[in-house]
Scaffold this motif. Structure first.
Motif, mmCIF file in Angstrom:
data_model
loop_
_atom_site.group_PDB
_atom_site.id
_atom_site.type_symbol
_atom_site.label_atom_id
_atom_site.label_comp_id
_atom_site.label_asym_id
_atom_site.label_seq_id
_atom_site.Cartn_x
_atom_site.Cartn_y
_atom_site.Cartn_z
ATOM 1 N N ILE A 149 0.834 -1.215 0.000
ATOM 2 C CA ILE A 149 0.000 0.000 0.000
ATOM 3 C C ILE A 149 0.867 1.264 0.000
ATOM 4 C CG2 ILE A 149 -1.992 -1.095 1.066
ATOM 5 C CD1 ILE A 149 -1.125 0.031 3.760
ATOM 6 N N GLY A 150 2.156 1.095 -0.359
ATOM 7 C CA GLY A 150 3.022 2.238 -0.559
ATOM 8 C C GLY A 150 3.658 2.828 0.683
ATOM 9 N N HIS A 151 3.943 1.987 1.694
ATOM 10 C CA HIS A 151 4.571 2.469 2.917
ATOM 11 C C HIS A 151 5.826 1.648 3.242
ATOM 12 C CE1 HIS A 151 1.389 5.286 4.040
ATOM 13 N NE2 HIS A 151 0.505 4.362 3.676
ATOM 14 N N PRO A 152 6.840 1.660 2.369
ATOM 15 C CA PRO A 152 8.052 0.866 2.620
ATOM 16 C C PRO A 152 8.834 1.321 3.844
ATOM 17 C CG PRO A 152 8.392 2.364 0.771
ATOM 18 C CD PRO A 152 6.937 2.428 1.104
ATOM 19 N N VAL A 153 8.818 2.630 4.126
ATOM 20 C CA VAL A 153 9.550 3.133 5.297
ATOM 21 C C VAL A 153 8.900 2.626 6.587
ATOM 22 C CG1 VAL A 153 10.257 5.190 6.577
ATOM 23 C CG2 VAL A 153 10.359 5.183 4.079
ATOM 24 N N VAL A 154 7.569 2.701 6.643
ATOM 25 C CA VAL A 154 6.856 2.183 7.819
ATOM 26 C C VAL A 154 7.117 0.686 7.967
ATOM 27 C CG1 VAL A 154 4.601 1.853 8.898
ATOM 28 C CG2 VAL A 154 5.088 3.951 7.648
ATOM 29 N N ALA A 155 7.153 -0.030 6.828
ATOM 30 C CA ALA A 155 7.429 -1.469 6.865
ATOM 31 C C ALA A 155 8.788 -1.741 7.484
ATOM 32 C CB ALA A 155 7.352 -2.054 5.453
ATOM 33 N N SER A 156 9.796 -0.964 7.108
ATOM 34 C CA SER A 156 11.144 -1.146 7.653
ATOM 35 C C SER A 156 11.180 -0.847 9.149
ATOM 36 C CB SER A 156 12.138 -0.245 6.916
ATOM 37 O OG SER A 156 12.221 -0.595 5.555
ATOM 38 N N VAL A 157 10.495 0.225 9.549
ATOM 39 C CA VAL A 157 10.455 0.585 10.973
ATOM 40 C C VAL A 157 9.813 -0.534 11.791
ATOM 41 C CG1 VAL A 157 9.423 2.155 12.668
ATOM 42 C CG2 VAL A 157 10.470 3.065 10.587
ATOM 43 N N VAL A 158 8.674 -1.039 11.312
ATOM 44 C CA VAL A 158 7.978 -2.102 12.032
ATOM 45 C C VAL A 158 8.846 -3.354 12.114
ATOM 46 C CG1 VAL A 158 5.996 -3.666 11.973
ATOM 47 C CG2 VAL A 158 5.675 -1.233 11.517
ATOM 48 N N GLN A 159 9.539 -3.685 11.018
ATOM 49 C CA GLN A 159 10.379 -4.872 11.016
ATOM 50 C C GLN A 159 11.532 -4.734 12.009
ATOM 51 O OE1 GLN A 159 12.019 -5.907 7.202
ATOM 52 N NE2 GLN A 159 12.614 -7.963 7.858
ATOM 53 N N ILE A 160 12.150 -3.571 12.059
ATOM 54 C CA ILE A 160 13.252 -3.350 13.005
ATOM 55 C C ILE A 160 12.754 -3.464 14.445
ATOM 56 C CG2 ILE A 160 14.875 -1.620 13.894
ATOM 57 C CD1 ILE A 160 15.102 -0.581 10.981
ATOM 58 N N VAL A 161 11.621 -2.814 14.732
ATOM 59 C CA VAL A 161 11.071 -2.879 16.085
ATOM 60 C C VAL A 161 10.641 -4.299 16.421
ATOM 61 C CG1 VAL A 161 9.232 -2.058 17.607
ATOM 62 C CG2 VAL A 161 10.378 -0.465 16.076
ATOM 63 N N ALA A 162 10.151 -5.036 15.421
ATOM 64 C CA ALA A 162 9.756 -6.426 15.657
ATOM 65 C C ALA A 162 10.947 -7.258 16.121
ATOM 66 C CB ALA A 162 9.161 -7.027 14.382
ATOM 67 N N VAL A 163 12.092 -7.050 15.495
ATOM 68 C CA VAL A 163 13.299 -7.788 15.893
ATOM 69 C C VAL A 163 13.703 -7.405 17.312
ATOM 70 C CG1 VAL A 163 15.767 -8.068 15.454
ATOM 71 C CG2 VAL A 163 14.151 -8.114 13.552
ATOM 72 N N VAL A 164 13.723 -6.105 17.592
ATOM 73 C CA VAL A 164 14.066 -5.649 18.935
ATOM 74 C C VAL A 164 13.053 -6.182 19.957
ATOM 75 C CG1 VAL A 164 14.338 -3.625 20.419
ATOM 76 C CG2 VAL A 164 15.225 -3.581 18.091
ATOM 77 N N GLY A 165 11.784 -6.188 19.535
ATOM 78 C CA GLY A 165 10.728 -6.647 20.429
ATOM 79 C C GLY A 165 10.809 -8.109 20.792
ATOM 80 N N MET A 166 11.484 -8.914 19.970
ATOM 81 C CA MET A 166 11.636 -10.327 20.300
ATOM 82 C C MET A 166 12.457 -10.524 21.571
ATOM 83 S SD MET A 166 12.143 -12.185 16.610
ATOM 84 C CE MET A 166 11.149 -11.682 15.222
ATOM 85 N N PHE A 167 13.271 -9.530 21.905
ATOM 86 C CA PHE A 167 14.018 -9.608 23.161
ATOM 87 C C PHE A 167 13.071 -9.668 24.348
ATOM 88 C CE2 PHE A 167 17.637 -8.141 20.640
ATOM 89 C CZ PHE A 167 18.684 -8.839 21.225
ATOM 90 N N THR A 168 11.878 -9.046 24.229
ATOM 91 C CA THR A 168 10.943 -9.066 25.350
ATOM 92 C C THR A 168 10.485 -10.487 25.651
ATOM 93 O OG1 THR A 168 8.983 -8.696 23.947
ATOM 94 C CG2 THR A 168 10.136 -6.759 24.757
ATOM 95 N N ALA A 169 10.240 -11.278 24.604
ATOM 96 C CA ALA A 169 9.845 -12.673 24.821
ATOM 97 C C ALA A 169 10.993 -13.465 25.427
ATOM 98 C CB ALA A 169 9.403 -13.300 23.504
ATOM 99 N N LEU A 170 12.213 -13.214 24.952
ATOM 100 C CA LEU A 170 13.377 -13.912 25.500
ATOM 101 C C LEU A 170 13.571 -13.583 26.976
ATOM 102 C CD1 LEU A 170 15.929 -13.515 22.558
ATOM 103 C CD2 LEU A 170 14.786 -15.609 23.276
ATOM 104 N N ILE A 171 13.380 -12.319 27.340
ATOM 105 C CA ILE A 171 13.518 -11.928 28.747
ATOM 106 C C ILE A 171 12.461 -12.629 29.602
ATOM 107 C CG2 ILE A 171 13.293 -10.000 30.372
ATOM 108 C CD1 ILE A 171 14.487 -8.193 28.172
ATOM 109 N N GLY A 172 11.206 -12.590 29.149
ATOM 110 C CA GLY A 172 10.125 -13.198 29.917
ATOM 111 C C GLY A 172 10.310 -14.686 30.105
ATOM 112 N N MET A 173 10.676 -15.396 29.038
ATOM 113 C CA MET A 173 10.834 -16.844 29.138
ATOM 114 C C MET A 173 12.080 -17.234 29.928
ATOM 115 S SD MET A 173 9.458 -18.214 25.465
ATOM 116 C CE MET A 173 10.444 -17.077 24.505
ATOM 117 N N THR A 174 13.128 -16.420 29.835
ATOM 118 C CA THR A 174 14.332 -16.699 30.618
ATOM 119 C C THR A 174 14.051 -16.541 32.107
ATOM 120 O OG1 THR A 174 15.783 -15.979 28.816
ATOM 121 C CG2 THR A 174 16.727 -16.010 31.023
#
Length: 477
Positions: free
Chosen positions: A307-332
């Motif tokens: 839908i023409g939002h490649p920059v937003v897509a990149s931002v969401v993808q980067i935050v998604a990777v960073v956000g995976m640390f939250t699951a790792l912290i919780g499960m650890t």
């Protein structure tokens, strides 16, 4: 002592209260909300809605998320009462040992341990798979030998997965209060990224993509598609997303005012997660026809770029990777407290149940991290997802039935909790049947792996745990 009396010997709840008294109570409601949302709303929110829609449900993926949430919600009420009445480390393991006995507590805890070992390796591998393309965009490309599990596509070790699991273990080893601060910040970023996708994506939703909302049933190479059969298949896949609230209960020995903190943390984080999952699912299938998400590892990015939002897509993808640390912290945090409780009770070597000079269970923590790293190094990403839901659902069934054994003891040897599961005695039965319903829908591989893990647990219990447990030593004294 007879065999039945041996396996049903129960721990005095006051003993657990005393054993866990050295753990520092520093976690508040906001910490548990962040811990729960961070663990539940993990990598799956960015991938699973599109995958399930394409494989099984079509636009009705939202219904699968709601049904899975109802099942998780029923069990969450049982968890809320248990953790309010018995705020001990180890969650289901400790509770079931108190209300049903040592052997049944071990089986429930052993089932949960599979979740933590496998899920930690699974999320580590998923983070690696999402981070490597981002690194490649800036010219950093790891060789296949350092990108995949041993024996998979030329892999020797998944280096990124190894590093992130070790880094999270180092963070948690400094104490749960510091880990909670980091968790709170990362969860806030992740939720903002999800809301950004929902707001931007909602502007491009097309009504035609929702028609028909429930496609006609047919069998495909992936199993059932469409109809209520497809929705049921979707529920079994999606349930993996909601199991993270156990990570809250596992840390109840470190909660401030657990009678109020635990129910609010468990039920509140699940409610937030349900709203986010359903909203993302509806926006995804509204932006693009669900067929477009087949074999897509990043449906959220695909939708935004379309839908023409490649920059937003990149931002969401980067935050998604960073956000995976939250699951790792919780499960650890949760997994290390479970292993600590096994060592505390003598079910596994006692050094696992000892605390360091600052009253932190770091022996258990590093045992969890090392085993998770080894599992991630040996088994590929797709294999790791098979056992997570199966082990957790077994524990959920134990906890649901455990309410029936808990209620008669409340106000006697167990304090009357500030929160009780409503609609007793009907709701505990519904929670048990709902968990069984989801377990029955898992694929045959998941059930086989769960059976093998169960047999291994029996071997360890009868060759080590039954003789070395503190309950056994107490009876001999």
């Amino acid at each position: 002592m007879g065999f039945w009396k041996t396996i049903t010997r129960k721990e005095d709840p006051s003993v657990y209260q005393d054993k866990d008294s050295h753990l520092i109570r520093s976690l508040r409601v906001r910490d548990f909300l962040a811990l729960g949302v961070g663990t539940i709303v993990s990598t799956s929110i960015f991938t699973l809605p599109g995958e399930v829609a394409a494989m099984h449900t079509g636009p009705a993926v939202a219904i699968s998320f709601v049904i899975a949430a109802v099942v998780a919600g029923l069990v969450a009420f049982a968890y809320a009462e248990m953790s309010a009445a018995m705020p001990f480390a180890g969650s289901a393991y400790s509770w079931i040992t108190v209300v049903f006995g040592e052997f049944f507590g071990w089986i429930a805890g052993w089932a949960l341990l599979a979740e933590y070992f496998i899920a930690l390796a699974f999320v580590g591998s998923g983070l690696s798979a999402n981070l490597r393309p981002l690194l490649a965009n800036i010219g950093i490309k790891l060789p296949a030998s350092l990108s995949n599990a041993f024996g998979t596509s030329g892999g020797v070790v998944d280096l990124i997965s190894l590093i992130v699991i070790a880094l999270v273990a180092i963070l948690v080893s400094q104490g749960v209060k510091d880990a909670a601060r980091v968790e709170n910040v990362l969860v806030t970023l992740k939720v903002l990224a999800i809301l950004l996708f929902i707001v931007v994506g909602a502007t491009a939703v097309k009504h035609s993509n929702f028609v028909p909302f429930i496609p006609k049933y047919r069998m495909t190479s992936n199993g059932a598609f469409g109809g209520w059969q497809g929705i049921y298949a979707g529920v079994s896949m999606i349930f993996l997303s909601y199991i993270g609230f156990d990570s809250i209960a596992a840390n109840s020995a470190e909660a401030i005012n657990p009678g109020k903190t635990m129910p609010r943390g468990i039920l509140g984080s699940l409610a937030i997660a349900v709203v986010l999952f359903v909203a993302v699912a509806l926006v995804l299938v509204g932006v693009l026809p669900y067929q477009k998400y087949a074999n897509s590892a990043e449906p959220v990015g695909l939708a935004l770029r379309s839908i023409g939002h490649p920059v937003v897509a990149s931002v969401v993808q980067i935050v998604a990777v960073v956000g995976m640390f939250t699951a790792l912290i919780g499960m650890t945090m949760a997994g290390s407290r479970l292993i600590y409780s096994f060592g505390r009770d003598g079910m596994l070597p006692k050094f696992l149940g000892t605390l360091d000079e600052k009253n932190r269970p770091n022996h258990a923590l590093w045992t969890l991290a090392i085993i998770a790293i080894l599992i991630g190094a040996m088994f590929p990403f797709a294999f790791l997802s098979q056992l997570i839901s199966a082990g957790t659902l077994i524990a959920f069934m134990f906890v649901s039935l455990g309410i029936y054994a808990l209620r008669p003891r409340e106000g006697k040897d167990i304090p009357t909790p500030a929160f009780k599961m409503p609609f007793y005695p009907v709701m505990p039965c519904l929670a048990f049947l709902a968990s069984l319903f989801v377990f029955w829908g898992l694929d045959i591989d998941a059930k086989i792996y769960a059976g093998v893990w169960f047999l291994l647990g029996l071997v360890i219990y009868f060759t080590y745990g039954v003789r070395h447990s503190y309950l056994n030593k107490t009876e001999k004294d």
